[in-house]
Design a protein around this motif. Structure first.
Motif, PDB file in Angstrom:
ATOM      1  N   ALA A   1      -9.125   0.021   5.212  1.00 52.27           N
ATOM      2  CA  ALA A   1      -7.785  -0.729   4.984  1.00 52.27           C
ATOM      3  C   ALA A   1      -7.047  -0.634   3.729  1.00 52.27           C
ATOM      4  CB  ALA A   1      -8.205  -2.090   5.274  1.00 52.27           C
ATOM      5  N   LEU A   2      -7.913  -0.730   2.649  1.00 46.17           N
ATOM      6  CA  LEU A   2      -7.052  -0.792   1.124  1.00 46.17           C
ATOM      7  C   LEU A   2      -6.537   0.632   1.028  1.00 46.17           C
ATOM      8  CD1 LEU A   2     -10.007  -2.220  -1.077  1.00 46.17           C
ATOM      9  CD2 LEU A   2      -8.024  -3.500   0.095  1.00 46.17           C
ATOM     10  N   ASN A   3      -7.214   1.792   1.467  1.00 44.95           N
ATOM     11  CA  ASN A   3      -6.820   2.991   1.490  1.00 44.95           C
ATOM     12  C   ASN A   3      -5.351   3.270   2.195  1.00 44.95           C
ATOM     13  OD1 ASN A   3      -7.157   5.399  -0.191  1.00 44.95           O
ATOM     14  ND2 ASN A   3      -7.152   6.511   1.764  1.00 44.95           N
ATOM     15  N   THR A   4      -5.331   2.537   3.367  1.00 40.22           N
ATOM     16  CA  THR A   4      -4.377   2.622   4.172  1.00 40.22           C
ATOM     17  C   THR A   4      -2.722   1.853   3.758  1.00 40.22           C
ATOM     18  OG1 THR A   4      -5.657   2.952   6.314  1.00 40.22           O
ATOM     19  CG2 THR A   4      -3.261   2.352   6.794  1.00 40.22           C
ATOM     20  N   LEU A   5      -3.452   0.685   3.340  1.00 38.49           N
ATOM     21  CA  LEU A   5      -2.349  -0.227   2.859  1.00 38.49           C
ATOM     22  C   LEU A   5      -1.766   0.295   1.380  1.00 38.49           C
ATOM     23  CD1 LEU A   5      -3.933  -3.647   3.658  1.00 38.49           C
ATOM     24  CD2 LEU A   5      -1.862  -2.616   4.750  1.00 38.49           C
ATOM     25  N   GLY A   6      -2.412   0.971   0.776  1.00 35.71           N
ATOM     26  CA  GLY A   6      -1.808   1.436  -0.566  1.00 35.71           C
ATOM     27  C   GLY A   6      -0.413   2.263  -0.474  1.00 35.71           C
ATOM     28  N   PRO A   7      -0.341   3.267   0.408  1.00 43.45           N
ATOM     29  CA  PRO A   7       0.738   3.877   0.395  1.00 43.45           C
ATOM     30  C   PRO A   7       1.781   3.351   1.543  1.00 43.45           C
ATOM     31  CG  PRO A   7      -0.961   5.058   1.589  1.00 43.45           C
ATOM     32  CD  PRO A   7      -1.717   4.104   0.955  1.00 43.45           C
TER      33      PRO A   7
ATOM     34  N   GLN B   1      -3.398  -6.752  -7.087  1.00 40.16           N
ATOM     35  CA  GLN B   1      -3.882  -5.861  -8.298  1.00 40.16           C
ATOM     36  C   GLN B   1      -5.215  -5.456  -8.056  1.00 40.16           C
ATOM     37  OE1 GLN B   1      -1.766  -4.370 -10.524  1.00 40.16           O
ATOM     38  NE2 GLN B   1      -3.644  -3.439 -11.282  1.00 40.16           N
ATOM     39  N   LYS B   2      -6.083  -6.381  -7.830  1.00 35.05           N
ATOM     40  CA  LYS B   2      -7.688  -6.080  -7.587  1.00 35.05           C
ATOM     41  C   LYS B   2      -7.753  -5.372  -6.487  1.00 35.05           C
ATOM     42  CE  LYS B   2     -11.873  -8.510  -6.762  1.00 35.05           C
ATOM     43  NZ  LYS B   2     -12.391 -10.113  -6.424  1.00 35.05           N
ATOM     44  N   GLY B   3      -7.098  -5.292  -5.377  1.00 36.63           N
ATOM     45  CA  GLY B   3      -7.198  -4.346  -4.318  1.00 36.63           C
ATOM     46  C   GLY B   3      -6.851  -3.026  -4.595  1.00 36.63           C
ATOM     47  N   GLN B   4      -5.846  -2.793  -5.616  1.00 38.59           N
ATOM     48  CA  GLN B   4      -5.201  -1.505  -5.934  1.00 38.59           C
ATOM     49  C   GLN B   4      -6.303  -0.811  -6.772  1.00 38.59           C
ATOM     50  OE1 GLN B   4      -1.591  -2.145  -7.646  1.00 38.59           O
ATOM     51  NE2 GLN B   4      -0.431  -2.718  -5.851  1.00 38.59           N
ATOM     52  N   GLU B   5      -6.859  -1.773  -7.869  1.00 40.16           N
ATOM     53  CA  GLU B   5      -7.819  -1.180  -8.519  1.00 40.16           C
ATOM     54  C   GLU B   5      -9.224  -0.543  -7.766  1.00 40.16           C
ATOM     55  OE1 GLU B   5      -8.537  -4.519 -11.372  1.00 40.16           O
ATOM     56  OE2 GLU B   5      -6.652  -4.216 -11.976  1.00 40.16           O
ATOM     57  N   ILE B   6      -9.487  -1.296  -6.741  1.00 39.89           N
ATOM     58  CA  ILE B   6     -10.659  -1.014  -5.943  1.00 39.89           C
ATOM     59  C   ILE B   6     -10.341   0.222  -5.327  1.00 39.89           C
ATOM     60  CG2 ILE B   6     -12.294  -1.543  -3.961  1.00 39.89           C
ATOM     61  CD1 ILE B   6     -12.430  -4.371  -5.302  1.00 39.89           C
ATOM     62  N   ARG B   7      -9.251   0.340  -4.767  1.00 35.52           N
ATOM     63  CA  ARG B   7      -8.850   1.572  -4.163  1.00 35.52           C
ATOM     64  C   ARG B   7      -8.848   2.792  -5.000  1.00 35.52           C
ATOM     65  NH1 ARG B   7      -3.558   4.135  -3.452  1.00 35.52           N
ATOM     66  NH2 ARG B   7      -3.410   5.382  -1.598  1.00 35.52           N
ATOM     67  N   HIS B   8      -8.450   2.572  -6.184  1.00 31.71           N
ATOM     68  CA  HIS B   8      -8.077   3.796  -7.091  1.00 31.71           C
ATOM     69  C   HIS B   8      -9.552   4.188  -7.548  1.00 31.71           C
ATOM     70  CE1 HIS B   8      -6.733   6.259 -10.218  1.00 31.71           C
ATOM     71  NE2 HIS B   8      -7.271   5.709 -11.171  1.00 31.71           N
ATOM     72  N   GLN B   9     -10.598   3.368  -7.763  1.00 33.73           N
ATOM     73  CA  GLN B   9     -11.731   3.505  -8.135  1.00 33.73           C
ATOM     74  C   GLN B   9     -12.672   4.198  -7.078  1.00 33.73           C
ATOM     75  OE1 GLN B   9     -13.962  -0.012  -9.517  1.00 33.73           O
ATOM     76  NE2 GLN B   9     -15.614   1.176 -10.302  1.00 33.73           N
TER      77      GLN B   9
ATOM     78  N   ILE C   1      -8.196   9.988  11.324  1.00 30.98           N
ATOM     79  CA  ILE C   1      -8.805  10.945  10.382  1.00 30.98           C
ATOM     80  C   ILE C   1      -8.592  10.915   8.837  1.00 30.98           C
ATOM     81  CG2 ILE C   1      -8.599  13.413  10.067  1.00 30.98           C
ATOM     82  CD1 ILE C   1      -8.272  13.871  13.142  1.00 30.98           C
ATOM     83  N   CYS C   2      -7.315  10.562   8.743  1.00 26.72           N
ATOM     84  CA  CYS C   2      -6.789  10.487   7.259  1.00 26.72           C
ATOM     85  C   CYS C   2      -7.116   9.129   6.667  1.00 26.72           C
ATOM     86  CB  CYS C   2      -5.572  11.125   7.027  1.00 26.72           C
ATOM     87  SG  CYS C   2      -5.277  12.594   7.698  1.00 26.72           S
ATOM     88  N   ARG C   3      -7.869   8.524   7.198  1.00 25.86           N
ATOM     89  CA  ARG C   3      -7.774   6.938   6.381  1.00 25.86           C
ATOM     90  C   ARG C   3      -8.413   6.920   5.307  1.00 25.86           C
ATOM     91  NH1 ARG C   3     -11.631   7.841  10.186  1.00 25.86           N
ATOM     92  NH2 ARG C   3     -13.975   6.936   9.787  1.00 25.86           N
ATOM     93  N   PHE C   4      -9.511   7.945   4.555  1.00 26.17           N
ATOM     94  CA  PHE C   4      -9.771   7.901   3.467  1.00 26.17           C
ATOM     95  C   PHE C   4      -9.141   9.008   2.490  1.00 26.17           C
ATOM     96  CE2 PHE C   4     -14.270   6.557   4.553  1.00 26.17           C
ATOM     97  CZ  PHE C   4     -13.951   5.106   4.574  1.00 26.17           C
ATOM     98  N   CYS C   5      -8.208   9.614   3.110  1.00 24.39           N
ATOM     99  CA  CYS C   5      -7.155  10.781   2.135  1.00 24.39           C
ATOM    100  C   CYS C   5      -6.440  10.206   0.989  1.00 24.39           C
ATOM    101  CB  CYS C   5      -6.291  11.496   3.123  1.00 24.39           C
ATOM    102  SG  CYS C   5      -7.437  12.675   4.129  1.00 24.39           S
ATOM    103  N   ARG C   6      -6.148  10.844   0.006  1.00 22.77           N
ATOM    104  CA  ARG C   6      -5.238  10.820  -0.884  1.00 22.77           C
ATOM    105  C   ARG C   6      -4.097  11.150  -0.661  1.00 22.77           C
ATOM    106  NH1 ARG C   6      -8.193  11.850  -6.401  1.00 22.77           N
ATOM    107  NH2 ARG C   6      -6.179  11.271  -7.219  1.00 22.77           N
ATOM    108  N   GLU C   7      -3.149  10.450  -0.142  1.00 22.39           N
ATOM    109  CA  GLU C   7      -1.821  11.017   0.637  1.00 22.39           C
ATOM    110  C   GLU C   7      -0.978  11.665  -0.654  1.00 22.39           C
ATOM    111  OE1 GLU C   7       0.441   8.495   2.798  1.00 22.39           O
ATOM    112  OE2 GLU C   7      -1.111   8.043   4.135  1.00 22.39           O
ATOM    113  N   GLU C   8      -1.037  11.448  -1.946  1.00 20.45           N
ATOM    114  CA  GLU C   8      -0.276  12.387  -3.062  1.00 20.45           C
ATOM    115  C   GLU C   8      -0.854  13.552  -3.248  1.00 20.45           C
ATOM    116  OE1 GLU C   8      -3.765   9.976  -5.128  1.00 20.45           O
ATOM    117  OE2 GLU C   8      -2.273   9.503  -3.329  1.00 20.45           O
ATOM    118  N   ILE C   9      -2.077  13.680  -2.737  1.00 14.61           N
ATOM    119  CA  ILE C   9      -2.638  15.237  -2.846  1.00 14.61           C
ATOM    120  C   ILE C   9      -2.302  16.120  -1.636  1.00 14.61           C
ATOM    121  CG2 ILE C   9      -4.905  16.406  -2.916  1.00 14.61           C
ATOM    122  CD1 ILE C   9      -5.977  14.026  -4.772  1.00 14.61           C
TER     123      ILE C   9
END
Length: 169
Positions: A36-42, A92-100, A145-153
């Motif tokens: 969920a965090l990874n999906t909401l990030g972008p 901000q906390k959600g963004q930090e955990i997503r990035h980590q 399928i891409c729910r954990f992917c880093r879309e910027e990559i």
């Protein structure tokens, strides 16, 4: 198809899945939370209804997940286009955990294939691209399928999963 290759592939997939589950546990969160965090990030502003199929949940299960993430101060609810909808964004906390998580996941995956040579990496990349495209059944499938992917990559224009989604007429 070579049965040994199938067996090795299955074992490799499970080992990677187990390692990612362990990574989530290390941070005291569920893999669905990270999805969920990874999906909401972008995609800030996504609704619960939009989030549910990406993480493979029913709408009611996604509501409970979001409630948990809001209580943990990882996600914030904002007013939607009408009173029935709310838009979800990372705190901000959600963004930090997503990035980590993304950073640690990349390191974990790199360690799994770190002994490959450059030519072997290119061969593996081609095999993975073709295989992922074949596994993509449509829009929901691609998002899941891409729910954990880093879309910027792996931007949509060059993502084998995105490119495999049939274009709507």
């Amino acid at each position: 198809m070579n049965e040994r290759i199938l067996n090795l592939l299955g074992a490799f997939g499970l080992a990677l899945s187990d390692s990612q589950t362990d990574l989530c546990a290390k941070h005291g969160i569920h893999s669905s939370d990270i999805a969920a965090l990874n999906t909401l990030g972008p995609a800030p502003g996504l609704t619960v209804g939009g989030l549910a199929p990406v993480i493979g949940f029913t709408r009611s299960a996604a509501v409970r997940l979001v409630d948990r993430l809001v209580a943990a101060e990882l996600v914030a609810r904002e007013p939607g286009t009408d009173k029935r909808q709310v838009r979800l964004t990372l705190t901000q906390k959600g963004q930090e955990i997503r990035h980590q998580f993304q950073t640690e996941r990349s390191a974990l995956l790199a360690s799994a294939i770190g002994n490959l040579s450059g030519p072997e990496e290119r061969i593996l990349s081609g095999v993975l691209e073709r295989s992922l495209a074949r596994l993509t059944k449509g829009r929901e499938s691609a998002d899941h399928i891409c729910r954990f992917c880093r879309e910027e990559i792996c931007p949509a224009a060059s993502c084998p999963v995105e490119c495999a989604v049939p274009k709507e007429a």
